[in-house]
Design a protein around this motif. Structure first.
Motif, PDB file in Angstrom:
ATOM      1  N   UNK A  81       0.815  -1.221   0.000  1.00  0.00           N
ATOM      2  CA  UNK A  81       0.000   0.000   0.000  1.00  0.00           C
ATOM      3  C   UNK A  81       0.848   1.271   0.000  1.00  0.00           C
ATOM      4  N   UNK A  84       0.512   6.656   2.872  1.00  0.00           N
ATOM      5  CA  UNK A  84      -0.636   7.186   3.639  1.00  0.00           C
ATOM      6  C   UNK A  84      -1.496   6.044   4.187  1.00  0.00           C
ATOM      7  N   UNK A  85      -1.782   5.067   3.341  1.00  0.00           N
ATOM      8  CA  UNK A  85      -2.594   3.933   3.794  1.00  0.00           C
ATOM      9  C   UNK A  85      -1.872   3.125   4.865  1.00  0.00           C
ATOM     10  N   UNK A  96      -8.063  -0.420  16.846  1.00  0.00           N
ATOM     11  CA  UNK A  96      -9.212  -1.343  16.792  1.00  0.00           C
ATOM     12  C   UNK A  96      -9.018  -2.537  17.720  1.00  0.00           C
ATOM     13  N   UNK A  99      -9.073  -1.432  21.381  1.00  0.00           N
ATOM     14  CA  UNK A  99     -10.447  -1.087  21.736  1.00  0.00           C
ATOM     15  C   UNK A  99     -11.267  -2.364  21.977  1.00  0.00           C
ATOM     16  N   UNK A 180     -11.702   9.007  16.363  1.00  0.00           N
ATOM     17  CA  UNK A 180     -12.520   8.402  15.308  1.00  0.00           C
ATOM     18  C   UNK A 180     -11.620   8.098  14.118  1.00  0.00           C
ATOM     19  N   UNK A 181     -12.100   7.221  13.256  1.00  0.00           N
ATOM     20  CA  UNK A 181     -11.394   6.894  12.020  1.00  0.00           C
ATOM     21  C   UNK A 181     -11.151   8.165  11.197  1.00  0.00           C
TER      22      UNK A 181
ATOM     23  N   UNK B 200      -5.154  14.773   0.292  1.00  0.00           N
ATOM     24  CA  UNK B 200      -5.108  14.092  -1.002  1.00  0.00           C
ATOM     25  C   UNK B 200      -6.384  13.285  -1.224  1.00  0.00           C
ATOM     26  N   UNK B 202      -8.664  10.221  -1.787  1.00  0.00           N
ATOM     27  CA  UNK B 202      -8.498   8.874  -1.225  1.00  0.00           C
ATOM     28  C   UNK B 202      -8.868   7.850  -2.300  1.00  0.00           C
ATOM     29  N   UNK B 204      -7.846   4.600  -2.511  1.00  0.00           N
ATOM     30  CA  UNK B 204      -7.232   3.376  -2.020  1.00  0.00           C
ATOM     31  C   UNK B 204      -8.274   2.286  -1.858  1.00  0.00           C
ATOM     32  N   UNK B 205      -7.782   1.085  -1.673  1.00  0.00           N
ATOM     33  CA  UNK B 205      -8.693  -0.021  -1.405  1.00  0.00           C
ATOM     34  C   UNK B 205      -8.396  -0.657  -0.045  1.00  0.00           C
ATOM     35  N   UNK B 206      -7.922   0.196   0.849  1.00  0.00           N
ATOM     36  CA  UNK B 206      -7.655  -0.211   2.220  1.00  0.00           C
ATOM     37  C   UNK B 206      -8.949  -0.747   2.861  1.00  0.00           C
ATOM     38  N   UNK B 209     -11.661   0.420   8.775  1.00  0.00           N
ATOM     39  CA  UNK B 209     -11.367   0.195  10.180  1.00  0.00           C
ATOM     40  C   UNK B 209     -12.650   0.458  10.956  1.00  0.00           C
ATOM     41  N   UNK B 210     -12.683  -0.052  12.176  1.00  0.00           N
ATOM     42  CA  UNK B 210     -13.925   0.109  12.936  1.00  0.00           C
ATOM     43  C   UNK B 210     -13.892   1.243  13.946  1.00  0.00           C
ATOM     44  N   UNK B 211     -12.810   2.055  13.966  1.00  0.00           N
ATOM     45  CA  UNK B 211     -12.795   3.225  14.849  1.00  0.00           C
ATOM     46  C   UNK B 211     -13.888   4.163  14.380  1.00  0.00           C
TER      47      UNK B 211
END
Lengths: 213, 213
Positions: A81, A84-85, A96, A99, A180-181, B200, B202, B204-206, B209-211
Motif C-alpha cells: 500500500x 498514507x494507507x 481497533x 479497543x 474516530x477513524x 489528497x 483517497x 485506495x482499497x484499504x 477500520x472500525x474506529x
C-alpha cells in the motif's frame, strides 16, 4: 526422560492463563511467582522449570499481549500500500484491536497496563520494535518525496508525539470517545502534508522558552 | 461579630497548605476533610466554616494549581502576537511551568495529578477553559487564512489530539526527555501547514477500520 514438548507448552499456557486471572482479580502491582505457585497448587521451584526466572514469566506475559499487535505491524509494513494507507492502518488497526480488548475485558486490559508500568524494562523492547516498523514506513514515504530535509529518527519522534492518543493505550482509553477513524485520517494527512511543507521564516520577537534538549 | 476577612483568608491559606502537605506525604486517594481537621487540630465543623463542603475544598485546591496556568493562557490570548507565536507560547509556557513544578517537588506534582484523577469533575471546568482559550487562538488563525474548510471545534479537537504530550501533564512527565522547544515548534508548524493543506484524494482499497464515532 525429558517431558514431551506438547506437555510443556500446555503447562506454560495454563500458567499464563492463571497469571492473567490473578492480575485481573488482584491487580498487577503485588503479583509474584509465589502467588502464581499457590494459585496452581505447584511449588515455586516447579514453576521455575517452565519459566526459569520471574523475568521470563513477565516476558512470556508481554509476548502474549504483543503477539497480535506485532502481526498487524508486520502485515502493514509488508503490504504494497501507499505510505498514507500504511500510516493509517499501522495506527488504526492497533487502535481497533486495543479497543476490542478493552471492551471484552476492561479489568484485564488495565491489569496488563499496570503490569507494563511495573516491568517497563520488558515493554521497552516492544516500544522500540514499534518505532522500528514505523521507521520503515517513514523511509518508504521519504522515497515518495515526503518529509524533505528531515531524518528518519526525527520524523519517527515527531510522529510519535502527534500520534500519542492513537498508540499509548492508557491515553487511548481516556480519549476513546474523541477518537474516530475520520480524525485518524485527518491527523495522518496533517502529518504528511505539514511535515513535508517548508516551515515559515521565524520573524518574531517571542521570548525564549526553556524547554531545552 | 464576623471574622475580619484577612483572618479568614489566612486560615484558608493555612488549611490549603496543610492539605497540600498531606496529599504530598500520603497521596491524594484517601485524603479526607477529617484527615485535614486532625492535622490542623481543628474540628471538622470548624473547617466547614472556611470550606462549606468537601467539594469547596477540592475546588480551592484546583484553583491554587490552575491559577498561574490560566494567567499564562490569558496573557497569550491577549498578546498581539501572530497565531504561530501564540500557539507555541500557549503550549510552551505551560510546559515550562509544569516542568519547573515537577522539578521543584515531584511528589507534590504527582499528588496533584492523583487528586485531579480522583475529582475529575473539578478539573473538567479547567480543561474546558483551556479549550476555550485555544478556540480563540484558532479563530485568530482562521482570520489569517489557516484551517480552511474546518470549523473551530473540530480544529481544537485535532490540535488537542496532536498536542497531548504538550498539555497532558502525566504524559508530559513520561515523555519529558523527548520533548524540546524545537520539536514543539515543528509540531505547531506541522499543524498550521498540514491542517491548512487540501487532503489528497483517497483512491485506495484499504479495508475499513472500525474506529467509528
Amino acid at each position: 526422560m525429558p517431558r514431551p514438548q506438547a506437555d510443556t507448552d500446555a503447562t506454560r499456557e495454563m500458567l499464563l492463563e492463571t497469571a492473567e486471572q490473578i492480575i485481573k482479580e488482584r491487580g498487577a502491582i503485588s503479583f509474584t511467582v509465589s502467588e502464581l505457585a499457590a494459585a496452581c497448587g505447584m511449588s515455586q521451584s516447579n514453576i521455575y522449570r517452565f519459566f526459569p526466572s520471574k523475568e521470563a514469566l513477565w516476558e512470556a506475559m508481554a509476548e502474549r499481549w504483543f503477539r497480535e499487535l506485532i502481526e498487524i505491524m508486520e502485515d502493514v509494513v509488508n503490504s504494497g500500500d501507499p505510505p498514507r494507507d500504511k500510516m493509517i492502518a499501522f495506527f488504526g488497526r492497533r487502535v481497533d484491536l486495543k479497543r476490542a480488548r478493552y471492551a471484552a475485558d476492561p479489568a484485564l486490559f488495565e491489569s496488563y497496563m499496570e503490569l507494563g508500568s511495573e516491568h517497563f524494562e520488558v515493554v521497552r523492547g516492544y516500544v522500540d520494535l514499534g518505532d522500528h516498523y514505523l521507521a520503515i514506513i517513514v523511509a518508504d514515504a521519504m522515497e515518495d518525496g515526503y518529509f524533505p530535509g528531515l531524518d528518519i529518527d526525527r520524523t519517527v519522534s515527531l510522529i510519535n508525539i502527534m500520534m500519542q492518543p492513537f498508540c499509548n493505550p492508557e491515553l487511548m482509553m481516556q480519549m476513546l470517545d474523541t477518537l474516530s477513524e475520520e480524525k485518524l485520517e485527518q491527523v495522518v494527512d496533517t502529518i504528511l502534508a505539514g511535515l513535508s511543507a517548508r516551515p515559515p521564516a521565524d520573524e518574531t520577537n517571542r521570548p525564549p522558552l526553556s524547554i531545552a534538549h
